[in-house]
Design an enzyme around this catalytic site. Structure first.
Site, PDB file in Angstrom:
ATOM      1  CG  ASP A   1      -2.198   0.882   0.864  1.00 34.09           C
ATOM      2  OD1 ASP A   1      -2.133   1.675  -0.097  1.00 34.09           O
ATOM      3  OD2 ASP A   1      -3.216   0.795   1.580  1.00 34.09           O
TER       4      ASP A   1
HETATM    5  C1  NOJ Z   1      -3.847   4.039  -0.063  1.00 35.08           C
HETATM    6  C2  NOJ Z   1      -5.055   3.159   0.038  1.00 35.08           C
HETATM    7  O1  NOJ Z   1      -5.047   2.449   1.244  1.00 35.08           O
HETATM    8  C3  NOJ Z   1      -5.158   2.178  -1.106  1.00 35.08           C
HETATM    9  O2  NOJ Z   1      -6.367   1.487  -1.004  1.00 35.08           O
HETATM   10  C4  NOJ Z   1      -5.044   2.899  -2.413  1.00 35.08           C
HETATM   11  O3  NOJ Z   1      -5.209   2.004  -3.475  1.00 35.08           O
HETATM   12  C5  NOJ Z   1      -3.701   3.578  -2.461  1.00 35.08           C
HETATM   13  N1  NOJ Z   1      -3.623   4.548  -1.388  1.00 35.08           N
HETATM   14  C6  NOJ Z   1      -3.464   4.272  -3.791  1.00 35.08           C
HETATM   15  O4  NOJ Z   1      -4.226   5.393  -3.898  1.00 35.08           O
END
Ligand code: NOJ
Length: 749
Positions: free
Chosen positions: A285
């Site tokens: 993430d």
């Molecule tokens: C953080 C989020 O937790 C995740 O779900 C997302 O895909 C990414 N950022 C990218 O934006």
């Protein structure tokens, strides 16, 4: 010179499909291997690195002018938050200047639509309509793919039992069975007929794993969970997504029992790539590898990269821990080059499968982009999905009247629409929607309702209050407007950025003075409908207890206004059922229908003597899982089991008669629950094991069938083996988890 030859080879692959220059047939893996052999260690590590674009971002962006240079040097595998034909083409052109011309992957959070915005995922889950959910993902993919996007960071398949957690809006609710089917539908929808098709984007099952169980519902918080709960409740939707062929997985910000997910070898290697044989790649993430330093799990990015890569995390989203450390770690012998090769190969295989080595620009096509994002058929489907997602929570007669208040007549002389959501367009979209500079394509509730009313009717409007301040000066006008009307519709709820990432709330009531507004308008005595716009289950006890008609409309997307009007005026008979339990107080959280049996269960609210209950609160949620009304009524009768005893090889045919006993045609979601009466591990009071969404004309009946087999009776035992145990099961068929209409026992021998 060399790279030209390589590229000619790569292009000839596209022309002759699997025939490369040698004349031999090669699999994508072999092709990836042949590219891998040409790569330097730096280029390999580059493939494992992902940056965000500067123009939009969803995390603390690392500003760096070198990004473009790194693309040209072949030191970047992927970018996120780059969309639109123009942007994607520009960056891909830079990648094509690199030595090996390995195309970039463009990823984006296409969560509930791209331009055509569908209901938020939790709302769609309330439709219990797997075809509709798949179709919504299909359209999202078609539009996004035409805008140059290869990869969506969806579906989020995290089970959520705590509505304080803002990201409940992004998932399918609390149930692992429903969640698994929806995960499958979404993966299939995004990936369409398979990667390589021009309208298919790679799905990404996230957040692996157990992110939805953040303690206290606080986003990014730790997760402390038994293996049993992990396997029974939180992992099934991930397993389903993997089986459905999800091309990628994203790990998560949380630690699971002390080990951050990004460095969790048990999750990523043992379970995902091992037991489940996942063939795609795992992306971290946003910054989650680097955040292991803050977790106190890694001393610095160097250690973070070491633990993450060795635990099976293939790509680093935005923390730069890989980029800055992996080459060194390999040179120092701390990371095997085979580990790097495996990760890069997984990434390259997907690039091959997507056809990007054949034509790196194949997704970026201006005419297609324009055509797809303005396809009227998409909007029609968006409206239909939105209709199906609406849940009718209450429909009593207004005071002094006999008939249920809804549906409304289109000939009502005067309708008043009141509230901060009534004329808003952007609020209809909800969190995680792609930002577009215009809002002309969004249908407000006001516009939707206006279109429905006959020429002789009039629609009055008053805002009444804002969403989240304490200003009550608009109440007088709202009350005066209501007084002139025959029916009043009050539209309240949450702002579109009150649920979503980093949007945990300790109080999940209507914000500001919205419930006071409801009370003030209610005091006029006018027949009143409340629309609740929200990304999560909210608590609104006064409204629920007093207002005769309530529709839970979530954030329904670009077609919200039309879909809501369709339901209000009876052009669509509501069929949604709640995918999460709605608590009556924050003190009741977590509350979920499939809780384990205790030694001192409370059977009802008067049963409090030394029971597992609060002395000051009902044992029941305000609205249970699976609940939702219709304008018609359904009768369940004549439950038959083909046998009352089976062994592991046997099946039971379950049948019963469902009749539409009301005046309207309509759909019912019939739900089948099982309860294992005795087992070597304490079992839930009931578990959803099957359901059907059935349309019946008014007066029509149908005999419905379900099949019970070993799979439905299995569970994880103390050794985490998926198994059955002989004994008695109670089979329940109902209209919600709390409204069981038919029951019978059977035995597994
Ligand atoms: C953080 C989020 O937790 C995740 O779900 C997302 O895909 C990414 N950022 C990218 O934006």
């Amino acid at each position: 010179m060399f790279s030209k030859i390589f590229y000619l080879c790569a292009f000839s692959v596209s022309i002759f499909q699997v025939v490369v220059c040698t004349g031999q047939k090669k699999t994508f893996k072999e092709k990836a291997d042949s590219v891998l052999r040409l790569m330097t260690l730096e280029e390999k590590v580059g493939q494992m690195n992902q940056y965000s674009g500067n123009w939009a971002h969803t995390g603390p962006i690392t500003e760096d002018d070198n990004k473009l240079k790194e693309i040209k040097e072949g030191k970047l595998g992927s970018m996120l938050n780059i969309n639109g034909v123009q942007h994607t083409t520009e960056l891909q052109q830079l990648a094509m200047q690199s030595r090996l011309k390995i195309p970039l992957l463009f990823g984006q959070d296409v969560i509930h639509g791209y331009r055509t915005t569908f209901p938020i995922p939790l709302g769609e889950a309330a439709s219990w309509d797997l075809k509709a959910i798949e179709q919504s993902a299909r359209i999202a993919a078609t539009e996004a793919a035409a805008a140059g996007i290869h990869w969506t960071f969806a579906p989020m398949v995290d089970i959520a039992r705590d509505p304080r957690w803002g990201r409940v809006m992004e998932g399918a609710g609390e149930d692992p069975y429903l969640g698994s089917l929806i995960a499958t539908a979404r993966v299939k929808g995004f990936q369409g007929k398979g990667l390589g098709n021009i309208d298919a984007v790679m799905a990404c099952a996230k957040h692996f794993a157990a992110y939805g169980a953040a303690i206290g519902g606080r986003d990014y918080n730790s997760v402390d969970m038994s293996d049993h709960t992990l396997w029974e409740i939180y992992l099934p939707p991930f397993k389903a997504a993997c089986e459905a062929g999800a091309a990628t997985f994203m790990n998560s910000f949380n630690d699971l029992n002390g080990i951050p997910a990004s460095a969790n070898a048990y999750l990523q290697k043992t379970i995902l790539k091992g037991k489940w044989k996942f063939k795609g790649f795992v992306v971290s993430d946003w910054g989650s590898i680097g955040e292991m330093v803050k977790h106190g799990f890694a001393k610095n990015n160097y250690e973070a990269a070491l633990t993450a890569v060795n635990a099976g995390n293939d790509m680093d989203m935005e923390s730069r821990a890989y980029k800055d450390n992996l080459v060194k770690l390999v040179k120092e012998g701390k990371v095997q080059v085979s580990t790097i090769n495996e990760a890069v190969k997984r990434i390259l295989v997907k690039k091959f499968e997507m056809g990007l080595f054949d034509d790196p620009y194949r997704f970026s096509n201006e005419q297609r982009e324009q055509r797809e994002i303005s396809d009227p058929e998409h909007r029609k489907i968006g409206r239909s999905v939105a209709q199906k997602s609406i849940v009718l929570l209450k429909n009593d007669p207004a005071s002094g009247q006999q008939n249920n208040l809804l549906p409304l007549s289109k000939n009502i002389k005067t309708v008043a629409l009141i509230g901060p959501f009534a004329k808003s367009k952007l609020e209809m979209l909800g969190f995680w929607s792609t930002g577009w500079p215009d809002s002309d394509y969004i249908v407000s509730q006001y516009d939707g309702i206006l279109k429905k009313l006959s020429k002789s009717s009039q629609l009055l409007y008053s805002r009444g209050a804002n969403i989240d301040d304490t200003i009550t000066s608009g109440f007088a006008e709202a009350v005066a407007t209501a007084r002139q009307a025959d029916v009043v519709i009050v539209s309240v709820g949450e702002k579109s950025d009150m649920s979503g990432e980093a949007k945990s709330r300790s109080s999940i009531r209507f914000t500001g003075v919205q419930e006071e507004l409801v009370k003030a308008v209610y005091a006029t005595g006018k027949p009143m409908v409340v629309l609740v716009n929200a990304g999560r289950p909210l608590i609104f006890n006064w409204t629920a207890d007093n207002v005769p008609a309530i529709l839970y409309t979530w954030w329904l997307g670009s077609e919200a206004g039309d879909a809501i009007a369709d339901v209000l005026f009876g052009d669509y008979n509501p069929s949604g059922k709640l995918p999460m339990s709605f608590p009556r107080s924050e003190g009741q959280i977590p509350i979920y229908y499939n809780h384990l049996k205790t030694g001192r269960p409370a059977e009802n609210d008067s049963d409090r003597f030394y029971r597992s209950a609060y002395i000051d609160l009902s044992i029941h949620p305000k609205f249970p899982f699976g609940y939702g009304l219709s304008y018609t009524t359904f009768k369940y009768e004549d439950l038959q089991l083909s046998t009352s005893k089976i062994n592991n090889a046997g099946t039971i045919d379950v049948s019963f008669k469902l009749s539409n006993t009301g005046k309207y045609d309509g759909e019912e979601v019939v739900q089948l629950y099982l309860h294992d009466e005795f087992a070597s591990v304490v079992r839930p009071v009931k578990e959803l094991k099957d359901f059907k969404k059935v349309f019946l004309k008014a007066g029509e009946s149908k005999v419905l069938h379900f099949k019970i087999d070993k799979q439905k009776l299995s569970f994880y035992n103390q050794h985490l083996e998926w198994t059955t145990e002989p004994g008695t099961f109670e089979l329940m068929i109902g209209s919600s988890s709390d409204d069981i209409r038919l029951k019978k026992n059977f035995e597994l021998i």
